[in-house]
Design an enzyme around this catalytic site. Sequence first.
Site, PDB file in Angstrom:
ATOM      1  N   GLY A  45      52.019  93.200  24.823  1.00 56.69           N
ATOM      2  CA  GLY A  45      52.261  92.970  23.241  1.00 56.69           C
ATOM      3  C   GLY A  45      50.871  93.881  22.754  1.00 56.69           C
ATOM      4  O   GLY A  45      50.039  94.459  23.478  1.00 56.69           O
ATOM      5  N   CYS A  46      51.284  94.252  21.376  1.00 61.82           N
ATOM      6  CA  CYS A  46      50.306  95.106  20.693  1.00 61.82           C
ATOM      7  C   CYS A  46      48.877  94.383  20.887  1.00 61.82           C
ATOM      8  O   CYS A  46      47.895  95.231  21.273  1.00 61.82           O
ATOM      9  CB  CYS A  46      50.626  95.490  19.227  1.00 61.82           C
ATOM     10  N   PHE A  47      48.630  93.274  20.342  1.00 59.13           N
ATOM     11  CA  PHE A  47      47.353  92.753  20.376  1.00 59.13           C
ATOM     12  C   PHE A  47      46.557  92.518  21.835  1.00 59.13           C
ATOM     13  O   PHE A  47      45.529  93.035  22.109  1.00 59.13           O
ATOM     14  CB  PHE A  47      47.184  91.263  19.721  1.00 59.13           C
TER      15      PHE A  47
END
Lengths: 345, 345, 345, 345
Positions: free
Chosen positions: B148-150
Amino acid sequence: MNVGIIGATGYGGNELYRLLTKHPKVEKCILYTSSEDGKAYRESYPHLTGISDEFLVSIDSASIDKEVDVLFMASPPGAAAEILPQINLDQIKVIDLSGDLRLKDSALYEKWYKRKAADQKIVDSAVYGLSELNKPSIMNASILSNPGCFPTASILGLAPAVSNDLINESSIIIDAKTGVSGAGRKAGIGVHYSEINENLKIYKVNGHQHIPEIEQALHLMNENISAITFQTHLVPMTRGIMATIYADAKGEMSSEELLAYYQAFYRDSYFVRVRPLGEFPSTKEVYGSNFCDIGLSYDERTGRVTIVSVIDNLMKGAAGQAVQNFNMMNGFEETMGLEITPQYP
Amino acid sequence: MNVGIIGATGYGGNELYRLLTKHPKVEKCILYTSSEDGKAYRESYPHLTGISDEFLVSIDSASIDKEVDVLFMASPPGAAAEILPQINLDQIKVIDLSGDLRLKDSALYEKWYKRKAADQKIVDSAVYGLSELNKPSIMNASILSNPGCFPTASILGLAPAVSNDLINESSIIIDAKTGVSGAGRKAGIGVHYSEINENLKIYKVNGHQHIPEIEQALHLMNENISAITFQTHLVPMTRGIMATIYADAKGEMSSEELLAYYQAFYRDSYFVRVRPLGEFPSTKEVYGSNFCDIGLSYDERTGRVTIVSVIDNLMKGAAGQAVQNFNMMNGFEETMGLEITPQYP
Amino acid sequence: MNVGIIGATGYGGNELYRLLTKHPKVEKCILYTSSEDGKAYRESYPHLTGISDEFLVSIDSASIDKEVDVLFMASPPGAAAEILPQINLDQIKVIDLSGDLRLKDSALYEKWYKRKAADQKIVDSAVYGLSELNKPSIMNASILSNPGCFPTASILGLAPAVSNDLINESSIIIDAKTGVSGAGRKAGIGVHYSEINENLKIYKVNGHQHIPEIEQALHLMNENISAITFQTHLVPMTRGIMATIYADAKGEMSSEELLAYYQAFYRDSYFVRVRPLGEFPSTKEVYGSNFCDIGLSYDERTGRVTIVSVIDNLMKGAAGQAVQNFNMMNGFEETMGLEITPQYP
Amino acid sequence: MNVGIIGATGYGGNELYRLLTKHPKVEKCILYTSSEDGKAYRESYPHLTGISDEFLVSIDSASIDKEVDVLFMASPPGAAAEILPQINLDQIKVIDLSGDLRLKDSALYEKWYKRKAADQKIVDSAVYGLSELNKPSIMNASILSNPGCFPTASILGLAPAVSNDLINESSIIIDAKTGVSGAGRKAGIGVHYSEINENLKIYKVNGHQHIPEIEQALHLMNENISAITFQTHLVPMTRGIMATIYADAKGEMSSEELLAYYQAFYRDSYFVRVRPLGEFPSTKEVYGSNFCDIGLSYDERTGRVTIVSVIDNLMKGAAGQAVQNFNMMNGFEETMGLEITPQYP
């Protein structure tokens, strides 16, 4: 009542102008300048066309006490320290929006602000004007030191938890975010549109001058609090501050219980709106108003509380709170001239 | 080499298209759709006028393994779980950008994602593709789960500290901020311009589905890490993620020492740029590129470290890292097709 | 006086709420809904926490005339056409902010709006409420059709030139730019933040439904005016409209002379601020206020005039002008409840 | 091939750096400075961490011809006029991105630029580099004057209509809108974030220095064209220019016919993308690329054409076109180093 503004050409001063010229008790608003004597105020702010017919006038410290009843200082750092000793402070009330009078400890001021502290006697006599927390002192204040924008959001966000001894003193972390107007109207590469737009920055890491101000206020509520972690971020927007506050809960806790403490603490505070559980405020929801909105949650997994506190940095973070204090210092209704619905969207 | 993209009409899929069509080893890029068969891709993205002559084609799980060598899935949650069992996975490699295959523990997935988990056998076989940390496994992967991005920003920001046992395991707090494109291209009141512009929001407080992904990755580095605090904020900008990470240092520490650990850890990682002391990255400094930039500081007053990690959420946070993994899985240079200078300003 | 708002959950309706709840003559403000009966208004607009305790109530056309003295309709196109015939219009005054009642010619309405026109009798009885131009009629109006946002800026920008016969009738070109809130609060890919931010679009080229409204108004001033060119652009901001107007001057002209006509024309119009020569308004200079600011210049090289007219689309372009008309229709001071200093910055 | 950039610390210079360091034919890129000798370029642009190891070096006009084959001048107005006479122009090619060499008529330059014109001999020898229009001259150019950002969008938008004699010569009106990066990186109140954000301004009304540049170019295509109307607006975004162009059609016309002329005119121009009827480009659709996108429509009601032309002001409006010209001047493929997919969103 006549009021004066030093620093009216800045954003904070202009917001003061917006509020004071609509204030029921203010008759005349004099705009002082150090360098632009005789200039029409409208030239600095064309949005005031047809509204403002004031001209900037030179500060004459000898006569200022005859011209105004209350003097607002929205001037750059150092100006209050320099000007106040020249004024007859027995005759007027002063509300200083700069940081010059906030820190009681001069050494601390000089360490964080990297400039000479103001006269200690003036600093001592200045009342710290976080309106919701210091009402009795503010009502009697003659010299008032208006809190910083970040400290206002941060301290209001922490006060119920700290004063009810709900959180571990050494665990406080404040992740603060601000719009750009907080930096003032001065030009600079750091506020250049192309550098800010579509960008997010952290700045003054571990070095922001609002750190000792927050610590001083929290220490007064709980002397076991000394150092906190406080970081600031610049967000691509003009107005608004959000402080996301983290701390370890002491003992057992629940979101419901935490909320109850906050609701009780701010029961009589019109300008603090504690949100129901599950709802968190965004900065635009206080836009242009004097509100401080607070949302909170306790996380069972980590035993940590998260408190979100938002303000409009030019309003509750500067001019709005100054007028709120002005009201209290003069025995007016606390909300007078400040019953502004946030502008949305 | 022929590649396919499921979900090309989303922002992540479009960014994959931008990268893969310039990639030296990619000959053909097939764009699969579930509902818009025959539509010219350019109609969804007019900026591709004169660049794209592709049409969207229906997914035929029976034949997809004859059409592509590598399949990228940039589809909404649940699609990978549904489609993958129907595909002959012996014949092709799969890079899944959704969260479907990230959590090894199905119960955890179902708790946080509030939907049924994918087939456990497929989940088990999927390699978690945080490129800098799992190189050997990634090089041998056949099914890759793209982070995921985070989590990408957060884990890269924490890895050197955690794996060198520098911070207190229970003290980790991640205050994350993201641009709006992370929410995808789907219309909704929550991404309406007038609701986002000049506004700052916190969302999914204590409930973001990236929490268990970050915890799972950190736990693999240090099994004493279980729960972290992770909050997410929506910033009025299109691209960019910043994770501001707080943790208590174990034992003695200095900024210099901390920096040395980070520099050593990322010595061979082209895409992680550790900044010199006193310098912190802003999101625009990685705009459009696959870099993850890290700045850090230790605060003697509090004994706490602050680590700032920024990425472009569509690049290192999605399509860029997927291509980086694609390179490694196929024995190409890790940086192939990704040597992009951030676009500034 | 009791007022009602149909469509209060939209941006225009919410701005009406902001104004009417502070209006000295308004006692009660009822918020009608077609589908959300019983919902607290605050749920739609959390910025009204502590301010609004209203609940949305179902429209009952049979009894509405007993509940309100004036009904504001800030509803989507078609609603006024549908609802008004069911209401006892003898008992209440109506101010319609939709476009349903603006075009006197039904065929024209149906051509540009692509929907059935309202009952001709109602249309005929509706007074077009461009406050500065139609005062006597507005003061006697029972049904008022509030002008569109673009027409307000455009017609005010052109009126002095057209009514004094200063410009060539067939040479009028209006290049209009608007913020996104003009599109309303409805979700859609076209108002998705990532599609609007850092982007500038032209839309509805030669097809905007405000074209016949502007032409109808100009034709009333000068019957030689028939077709104008009018294009609209979507600017990455929330509020604000700028109309940049071009036309060929008839005969000799100078900027000074042109200015004199405009100053004379708007001498008694508090809300129109004609700027001095060399100064042009920007949209933020009217932000949140009911002003229309106008700047102008004549170019000797081309014999052409350029007139710039700006408004806040939700204020003078919708709710503000509606309240201005409300004041006039009820014999109140025209500026009542509208003396708002633009919020800057 | 070695190239040099004067003015590399500006936005245009930085964009040149981005392009030239990826250009297949460029071996070395020297960054000249007048005042920051020895400073690492990365310090001005931290996004180049790990990419740029260059240091700024002093300009030595005596030796510059030994150091570079082509010199790009992205310097402020006046610099080219001052520096070029000191350089041995027989040995190197020069591409000047300032306006110093664009106007052939010195009196015109001095009137609009309000500064002394460059040496007439140098001006005479400079080829105006609107790549699509002047290919043969550009290929032989030794000194090239790169067009302004507004003129590029405007002239490309008008060229097919003007050269095919489709529009009335005295009817041309260009309503131009630009992002803020066009103003350069210099700090100033006019580019302060809080003044630009959520604001739209018109500026330099009837006085923009790009007016004579556009007129000069159009006059070369049709000598009946003398004065045009051209106004410029500042839009709250960083990159992008849109020129909305209005003109009266000569004789009969239709949108289809107009389109056919444009398609024919740009048949071989890779970087000009004429859109199908009914589709108009937005600025983001060319973001970061060298494209100029054009949409158009003829309105039967008014007999007027509307042409929309968009570019990225730092690319096709500055650095991109400079590299396109660099390619042509050196016999490389016109598109070399410029095959960049626009970054979206």
